[in-house]
Design a protein around this motif. Structure first.
Motif, PDB file in Angstrom:
ATOM      1  N   VAL A 114       0.821  -1.211   0.000  1.00 21.15           N
ATOM      2  CA  VAL A 114       0.000   0.000   0.000  1.00 21.15           C
ATOM      3  C   VAL A 114       0.856   1.263   0.000  1.00 21.15           C
ATOM      4  N   LEU A 115       2.049   1.171   0.610  1.00 18.80           N
ATOM      5  CA  LEU A 115       2.896   2.343   0.771  1.00 18.80           C
ATOM      6  C   LEU A 115       3.151   3.081  -0.542  1.00 18.80           C
ATOM      7  N   PRO A 116       3.530   2.406  -1.625  1.00 15.76           N
ATOM      8  CA  PRO A 116       3.761   3.154  -2.876  1.00 15.76           C
ATOM      9  C   PRO A 116       2.516   3.919  -3.351  1.00 15.76           C
ATOM     10  N   GLU A 117       1.336   3.307  -3.156  1.00 13.75           N
ATOM     11  CA  GLU A 117       0.108   3.984  -3.570  1.00 13.75           C
ATOM     12  C   GLU A 117      -0.127   5.253  -2.753  1.00 13.75           C
ATOM     13  N   VAL A 118       0.123   5.174  -1.438  1.00 14.89           N
ATOM     14  CA  VAL A 118      -0.047   6.349  -0.580  1.00 14.89           C
ATOM     15  C   VAL A 118       0.918   7.456  -0.995  1.00 14.89           C
ATOM     16  N   LEU A 119       2.167   7.072  -1.221  1.00  9.36           N
ATOM     17  CA  LEU A 119       3.160   8.063  -1.617  1.00  9.36           C
ATOM     18  C   LEU A 119       2.810   8.686  -2.966  1.00  9.36           C
ATOM     19  N   ALA A 120       2.282   7.867  -3.882  1.00 10.27           N
ATOM     20  CA  ALA A 120       1.882   8.390  -5.193  1.00 10.27           C
ATOM     21  C   ALA A 120       0.760   9.417  -5.046  1.00 10.27           C
ATOM     22  N   ARG A 121      -0.198   9.128  -4.133  1.00 11.98           N
ATOM     23  CA  ARG A 121      -1.284  10.095  -3.902  1.00 11.98           C
ATOM     24  C   ARG A 121      -0.757  11.396  -3.319  1.00 11.98           C
ATOM     25  N   VAL A 122       0.197  11.280  -2.398  1.00 11.46           N
ATOM     26  CA  VAL A 122       0.796  12.480  -1.818  1.00 11.46           C
ATOM     27  C   VAL A 122       1.497  13.294  -2.899  1.00 11.46           C
ATOM     28  N   ASP A 123       2.247  12.598  -3.773  1.00  9.36           N
ATOM     29  CA  ASP A 123       2.939  13.306  -4.862  1.00  9.36           C
ATOM     30  C   ASP A 123       1.940  14.011  -5.774  1.00  9.36           C
ATOM     31  N   ALA A 124       0.831  13.328  -6.082  1.00  7.79           N
ATOM     32  CA  ALA A 124      -0.186  13.939  -6.942  1.00  7.79           C
ATOM     33  C   ALA A 124      -0.785  15.175  -6.285  1.00  7.79           C
ATOM     34  N   LEU A 125      -1.039  15.059  -4.964  1.00  8.09           N
ATOM     35  CA  LEU A 125      -1.579  16.207  -4.232  1.00  8.09           C
ATOM     36  C   LEU A 125      -0.605  17.377  -4.261  1.00  8.09           C
ATOM     37  N   GLU A 126       0.679  17.090  -4.077  1.00  7.11           N
ATOM     38  CA  GLU A 126       1.684  18.151  -4.099  1.00  7.11           C
ATOM     39  C   GLU A 126       1.736  18.819  -5.470  1.00  7.11           C
ATOM     40  N   LYS A 127       1.608  18.019  -6.531  1.00  3.68           N
ATOM     41  CA  LYS A 127       1.642  18.596  -7.881  1.00  3.68           C
ATOM     42  C   LYS A 127       0.445  19.514  -8.108  1.00  3.68           C
ATOM     43  N   LYS A 128      -0.744  19.081  -7.652  1.00  2.00           N
ATOM     44  CA  LYS A 128      -1.929  19.932  -7.807  1.00  2.00           C
ATOM     45  C   LYS A 128      -1.754  21.237  -7.036  1.00  2.00           C
ATOM     46  N   ILE A 129      -1.223  21.140  -5.825  1.00  2.00           N
ATOM     47  CA  ILE A 129      -1.019  22.348  -5.025  1.00  2.00           C
ATOM     48  C   ILE A 129       0.009  23.258  -5.686  1.00  2.00           C
ATOM     49  N   ASP A 130       1.068  22.656  -6.248  1.00  2.00           N
ATOM     50  CA  ASP A 130       2.077  23.465  -6.928  1.00  2.00           C
ATOM     51  C   ASP A 130       1.473  24.226  -8.099  1.00  2.00           C
ATOM     52  N   VAL A 131       0.558  23.569  -8.831  1.00  2.00           N
ATOM     53  CA  VAL A 131      -0.104  24.236  -9.959  1.00  2.00           C
ATOM     54  C   VAL A 131      -0.903  25.436  -9.463  1.00  2.00           C
ATOM     55  N   ARG A 132      -1.640  25.249  -8.353  1.00  2.00           N
ATOM     56  CA  ARG A 132      -2.435  26.349  -7.805  1.00  2.00           C
ATOM     57  C   ARG A 132      -1.540  27.465  -7.289  1.00  2.00           C
ATOM     58  N   VAL A 133      -0.424  27.099  -6.677  1.00  2.00           N
ATOM     59  CA  VAL A 133       0.513  28.101  -6.183  1.00  2.00           C
ATOM     60  C   VAL A 133       1.064  28.922  -7.344  1.00  2.00           C
ATOM     61  N   ASP A 134       1.433  28.235  -8.428  1.00  2.00           N
ATOM     62  CA  ASP A 134       1.950  28.957  -9.596  1.00  2.00           C
ATOM     63  C   ASP A 134       0.904  29.927 -10.144  1.00  2.00           C
ATOM     64  N   ALA A 135      -0.357  29.483 -10.183  1.00  2.00           N
ATOM     65  CA  ALA A 135      -1.425  30.357 -10.683  1.00  2.00           C
ATOM     66  C   ALA A 135      -1.585  31.582  -9.786  1.00  2.00           C
ATOM     67  N   LEU A 136      -1.547  31.373  -8.469  1.00  2.00           N
ATOM     68  CA  LEU A 136      -1.665  32.499  -7.542  1.00  2.00           C
ATOM     69  C   LEU A 136      -0.491  33.462  -7.684  1.00  2.00           C
ATOM     70  N   GLU A 137       0.714  32.915  -7.870  1.00  2.00           N
ATOM     71  CA  GLU A 137       1.880  33.775  -8.022  1.00  2.00           C
ATOM     72  C   GLU A 137       1.767  34.625  -9.295  1.00  2.00           C
ATOM     73  N   LYS A 138       1.219  34.046 -10.360  1.00  2.00           N
ATOM     74  CA  LYS A 138       1.030  34.821 -11.585  1.00  2.00           C
ATOM     75  C   LYS A 138       0.016  35.941 -11.372  1.00  2.00           C
ATOM     76  N   LYS A 139      -1.042  35.638 -10.595  1.00  2.00           N
ATOM     77  CA  LYS A 139      -2.026  36.678 -10.300  1.00  2.00           C
ATOM     78  C   LYS A 139      -1.386  37.809  -9.500  1.00  2.00           C
ATOM     79  N   ILE A 140      -0.536  37.449  -8.543  1.00  2.00           N
ATOM     80  CA  ILE A 140       0.147  38.472  -7.754  1.00  2.00           C
ATOM     81  C   ILE A 140       0.989  39.356  -8.650  1.00  2.00           C
TER      82      ILE A 140
END
Length: 310
Positions: A114-140
């Motif tokens: 199960v561990l690899p699946e959990v880590l993969a989900r965490v990585d996916a979550l981090e990527k989504k957050i990074d995308v949102r952060v980049d969008a916010l930085e562009k707005k700033i």
């Protein structure tokens, strides 16, 4: 006899005195609003990054605890099994311990699967957050660029409206907000236009009788400060002096000069408004002497106190 002088085509003495040029505003609400939006977006970026780091730490800690607990349980059962087996390999306790050890080992294998699946989900979550952060930085960046390039509100002319939205659209929106009970948004939307006619329309839509008895007033401190400035610097511009003075008194008395969002701007705005009231035509001052005297005194008192605190 000498000829009579020709009648003048333009009588200088009888010519009307041109209205005074509007004073440069002490506080640029448009620039302040853009800076506030940029600060809010930057805070959102920081919050998102903090949440990301916290989620990652929690997942890592949970997985580490689970692995440690699994390893400790496996060692404990293996030790018990060895002891029991040394005494009697055929005893029921030995068989039970062996079964428990097998179950724990199976659980360990499941965790590793199960561990690899959990880590993969965490990585996916981090990527989504990074995308949102980049969008916010562009707005700033866009907000800061617009703030830097926009002329101050005091430099705008009548032929250059402060926003692309038409005055009619803004008035309609202000009335809708006022009808829904969102008085602060209705008035703030109007003051953002730097057009006192739009502001008077919004204030009429709100209705002073609806808000004067509310405690606290249903307006933010920034809205009140902008209201004070725009009404106080345009008192003699039209015939709405009574209406403006009534709202001006409400706004001035509702100001909290210690509020960190407006504290730096309060002294300049109030002293400018005081100067404008002291420079009103004698006829206007005579008709509204009591209220103008009160407002001049209050502006002087609050403005001086705010200056000393600063």
């Amino acid at each position: 006899p000498p000829p009579a002088p020709a009648a003048l085509a333009f009588d200088v003495a009888a010519a009307p005195t041109p209205p005074p040029a509007p004073a440069a505003l002490a506080f640029d609400v448009a620039a302040f609003a853009a800076e506030a939006k940029a600060e809010a977006a930057a805070a959102a970026v920081s919050a998102v990054r903090t949440v990301t780091a916290t989620v990652t730490q929690l997942v890592d800690a949970s997985l580490a605890r689970a692995a440690a607990a699994q390893e400790a349980s496996t060692r404990s059962i293996a030790t018990q099994l060895d002891r029991i087996s040394a005494a009697d390999a055929d005893a029921p306790r030995a068989r039970a311990a062996a079964m428990r050890l097998g179950a724990m080992e199976g659980s360990g294998v499941a965790i590793k699967q199960v561990l690899p699946e959990v880590l993969a989900r965490v990585d996916a979550l981090e990527k989504k957050i990074d995308v949102r952060v980049d969008a916010l930085e562009k707005k700033i960046d866009a907000i800061l660029a617009a703030t830097a390039s926009a002329p101050p509100a005091s430099a705008a002319t009548a032929s250059e409206p402060p926003a692309a939205t038409s005055s009619t659209d803004v008035r309609t929106r202000c009335r809708m907000l006022a009808s829904s009970g969102d008085y602060d948004s209705a008035v703030y939307r109007a003051v953002e236009q730097s057009d006192v006619d739009v502001l008077l329309y919004a204030l009429d839509a709100v209705g002073i009788d609806k808000v004067r008895t509310m405690s606290p007033l249903p307006f933010g401190q920034l809205t009140l400060l902008c209201l004070v400035q725009q009404l106080g610097t345009t008192l003699a511009r039209d015939d709405a002096v009574d209406f403006k003075l009534e709202w001006l008194q409400l706004a001035v008395l509702g100001l909290d000069a210690s509020n960190p969002r407006i504290a730096d701007h309060v002294p300049a705005v109030l002293l400018q408004v005081k100067a404008c009231m002291e420079g009103l035509p004698a006829a206007v001052t005579a008709r509204h002497r009591e209220r103008i005297s009160l407002l001049v005194h209050v502006c002087q008192s609050i403005g001086s106190s705010a200056t000393r605190r600063a």
